[in-house]
Design an enzyme around this catalytic site. Sequence first.
Site, PDB file in Angstrom:
ATOM      1  N   SER A 141       9.404  -3.454 -11.281  1.00 36.54           N
ATOM      2  CA  SER A 141      10.595  -2.589 -11.326  1.00 36.54           C
ATOM      3  C   SER A 141      11.750  -3.381 -11.922  1.00 36.54           C
ATOM      4  CB  SER A 141      10.957  -2.156  -9.903  1.00 36.54           C
ATOM      5  OG  SER A 141      12.235  -1.545  -9.891  1.00 36.54           O
ATOM      6  N   TYR A 154      12.676  -3.707  -0.931  1.00 35.12           N
ATOM      7  CA  TYR A 154      11.951  -3.280  -2.142  1.00 35.12           C
ATOM      8  C   TYR A 154      12.077  -4.339  -3.238  1.00 35.12           C
ATOM      9  CZ  TYR A 154      10.751  -0.269  -6.148  1.00 35.12           C
ATOM     10  OH  TYR A 154      10.185   0.267  -7.274  1.00 35.12           O
TER      11      TYR A 154
HETATM   12  N1  LIG Z   1       9.934   6.182 -10.111  1.00 35.20           N
HETATM   13  C1  LIG Z   1      10.714   5.192 -10.516  1.00 35.20           C
HETATM   14  O1  LIG Z   1      11.848   5.407 -11.007  1.00 35.20           O
HETATM   15  C2  LIG Z   1      10.258   3.779 -10.400  1.00 35.20           C
HETATM   16  C3  LIG Z   1      11.160   2.777 -10.783  1.00 35.20           C
HETATM   17  C4  LIG Z   1      10.759   1.452 -10.704  1.00 35.20           C
HETATM   18  C5  LIG Z   1       9.486   1.136 -10.269  1.00 35.20           C
HETATM   19  N2  LIG Z   1       8.622   2.121  -9.894  1.00 35.20           N
HETATM   20  C6  LIG Z   1       7.307   1.741  -9.425  1.00 35.20           C
HETATM   21  O2  LIG Z   1       6.328   2.504 -10.079  1.00 35.20           O
HETATM   22  C7  LIG Z   1       5.192   2.675  -9.214  1.00 35.20           C
HETATM   23  C8  LIG Z   1       4.851   4.161  -9.108  1.00 35.20           C
HETATM   24  O3  LIG Z   1       5.971   4.825  -8.604  1.00 35.20           O
HETATM   25  P1  LIG Z   1       6.117   6.408  -8.574  1.00 35.20           P
HETATM   26  O4  LIG Z   1       7.580   6.689  -8.626  1.00 35.20           O
HETATM   27  O5  LIG Z   1       5.211   7.030  -9.560  1.00 35.20           O
HETATM   28  O6  LIG Z   1       5.553   6.678  -7.118  1.00 35.20           O
HETATM   29  P2  LIG Z   1       5.686   7.954  -6.168  1.00 35.20           P
HETATM   30  O7  LIG Z   1       5.963   9.172  -6.974  1.00 35.20           O
HETATM   31  O8  LIG Z   1       6.662   7.624  -5.090  1.00 35.20           O
HETATM   32  O9  LIG Z   1       4.232   8.040  -5.575  1.00 35.20           O
HETATM   33  C9  LIG Z   1       3.853   7.098  -4.688  1.00 35.20           C
HETATM   34  C10 LIG Z   1       2.529   7.517  -4.112  1.00 35.20           C
HETATM   35  O10 LIG Z   1       2.031   6.373  -3.481  1.00 35.20           O
HETATM   36  C11 LIG Z   1       1.025   6.801  -2.604  1.00 35.20           C
HETATM   37  N3  LIG Z   1       0.990   5.898  -1.467  1.00 35.20           N
HETATM   38  C12 LIG Z   1       2.027   5.595  -0.669  1.00 35.20           C
HETATM   39  N4  LIG Z   1       1.591   4.803   0.329  1.00 35.20           N
HETATM   40  C13 LIG Z   1       0.254   4.602   0.129  1.00 35.20           C
HETATM   41  C14 LIG Z   1      -0.760   3.902   0.812  1.00 35.20           C
HETATM   42  N5  LIG Z   1      -0.494   3.238   1.941  1.00 35.20           N
HETATM   43  N6  LIG Z   1      -2.006   3.915   0.320  1.00 35.20           N
HETATM   44  C15 LIG Z   1      -2.300   4.594  -0.803  1.00 35.20           C
HETATM   45  N7  LIG Z   1      -1.380   5.292  -1.498  1.00 35.20           N
HETATM   46  C16 LIG Z   1      -0.129   5.295  -1.026  1.00 35.20           C
HETATM   47  C17 LIG Z   1       1.396   8.216  -2.172  1.00 35.20           C
HETATM   48  O11 LIG Z   1       0.284   9.084  -2.449  1.00 35.20           O
HETATM   49  P3  LIG Z   1      -0.701   9.489  -1.227  1.00 35.20           P
HETATM   50  O12 LIG Z   1       0.183  10.033  -0.166  1.00 35.20           O
HETATM   51  O13 LIG Z   1      -1.668  10.445  -1.798  1.00 35.20           O
HETATM   52  O14 LIG Z   1      -1.367   8.199  -0.808  1.00 35.20           O
HETATM   53  C18 LIG Z   1       2.603   8.583  -3.048  1.00 35.20           C
HETATM   54  O15 LIG Z   1       2.509   9.871  -3.598  1.00 35.20           O
HETATM   55  C19 LIG Z   1       5.589   2.047  -7.879  1.00 35.20           C
HETATM   56  O16 LIG Z   1       5.089   0.745  -7.806  1.00 35.20           O
HETATM   57  C20 LIG Z   1       7.104   2.020  -7.949  1.00 35.20           C
HETATM   58  O17 LIG Z   1       7.653   1.005  -7.136  1.00 35.20           O
HETATM   59  C21 LIG Z   1       8.985   3.440  -9.942  1.00 35.20           C
END
Ligand SMILES: NC(=O)c1ccc[n+]([C@@H]2O[C@H](COP(=O)([O-])OP(=O)(O)OC[C@H]3O[C@@H](n4cnc5c(N)ncnc54)[C@H](OP(=O)(O)O)[C@@H]3O)[C@@H](O)[C@H]2O)c1
Length: 268
Positions: A141, A154
């Site tokens: 991130s 985080y």
């Molecule tokens: N969105 C952003 O702006 C952003 C910015 C910087 C970095 N990132 C990084 O990008 C990556 C993806 O982010 P995203 O925004 O696409 O995520 P998201 O939309 O928040 O989705 C996260 C998913 O993670 C799964 N999860 C959570 N806890 C879990 C567990 N214990 N075991 C297995 N699955 C689990 C959940 O699905 P289930 O409930 O089906 O398990 C949840 O839907 C992450 O590493 C995040 O830190 C995102």
Amino acid sequence: MYELAGKRVLVTVGSFGIGAALARGFAERGAIVGICARREDRLAEVLADLQRHQPASRSWSVDLSDLDGLEAFARRADEELGGIDVLVNNAGVPKRRGILELTPAVVEEVMAINYFSPVRLTLALLPELIERSGRVVNISSVAARLGPPSEAAYTASKAAITGWSESMQVDLAVAGTDVLVHVVNPGVIDTDLFHLPDNDESLADVEALPVEAMVEPVLRALDDGTFEIYVPGWFADIVGGKFPDVGAFLAGTIAWVQQKTQAEAPTP
Ligand SMILES: NC(=O)c1ccc[n+]([C@@H]2O[C@H](COP(=O)([O-])OP(=O)(O)OC[C@H]3O[C@@H](n4cnc5c(N)ncnc54)[C@H](OP(=O)(O)O)[C@@H]3O)[C@@H](O)[C@H]2O)c1
């Protein structure tokens, strides 16, 4: 050019958000893709798309916070996919909560999913990745480099995976392996991450990009062998401006937060 056709790619949390966009992007280029998360309905929906391109694509319902189960899961995924060429460590949970409200348990919970789960999967799959001249893509991130307010737990977890990636890449090259490591730093991408309960409201005031905006930069990094990318790319300039004087950068951040929270406070 990194040829993805016929390659085996494992994307953690490939069922939603950035992970699902990447999984679909890999599948469209002919990769056999494995995805894992907890919710089976979401896995099934994405898997149907992946199997339209490669019927051998697979999904597994896994709780990534169960660290002791991850080595066995890695072995199973490796066997059922027929080897893994690319490991995309995408799983990550946010934690927008000020330092005065954090508890050790919350910090450790974030660290387990965001840092220790990719570490467990990587170490379990490393011999295979070395043999196949594979790739490790760690979704970190911009927080890892910028230390945003109210995100100490985080930020620490993402800084950990970024630092781990740097040292790992050096060690793998010095050991004579061909494995390339990539760090991907999303900025603000439109997913559930910003709307989850148990998190303070985000102070970010930049436009959220759609998840699809992640795909082309990640594929380009694989093609070019680029170690670290930012999406959008201008975050690299902000990070570049920070490091010559981190203290001045923090002072600017403090002033920005104070101004923003005062402006948003209800008038008495
Ligand atoms: N969105 C952003 O702006 C952003 C910015 C910087 C970095 N990132 C990084 O990008 C990556 C993806 O982010 P995203 O925004 O696409 O995520 P998201 O939309 O928040 O989705 C996260 C998913 O993670 C799964 N999860 C959570 N806890 C879990 C567990 N214990 N075991 C297995 N699955 C689990 C959940 O699905 P289930 O409930 O089906 O398990 C949840 O839907 C992450 O590493 C995040 O830190 C995102």
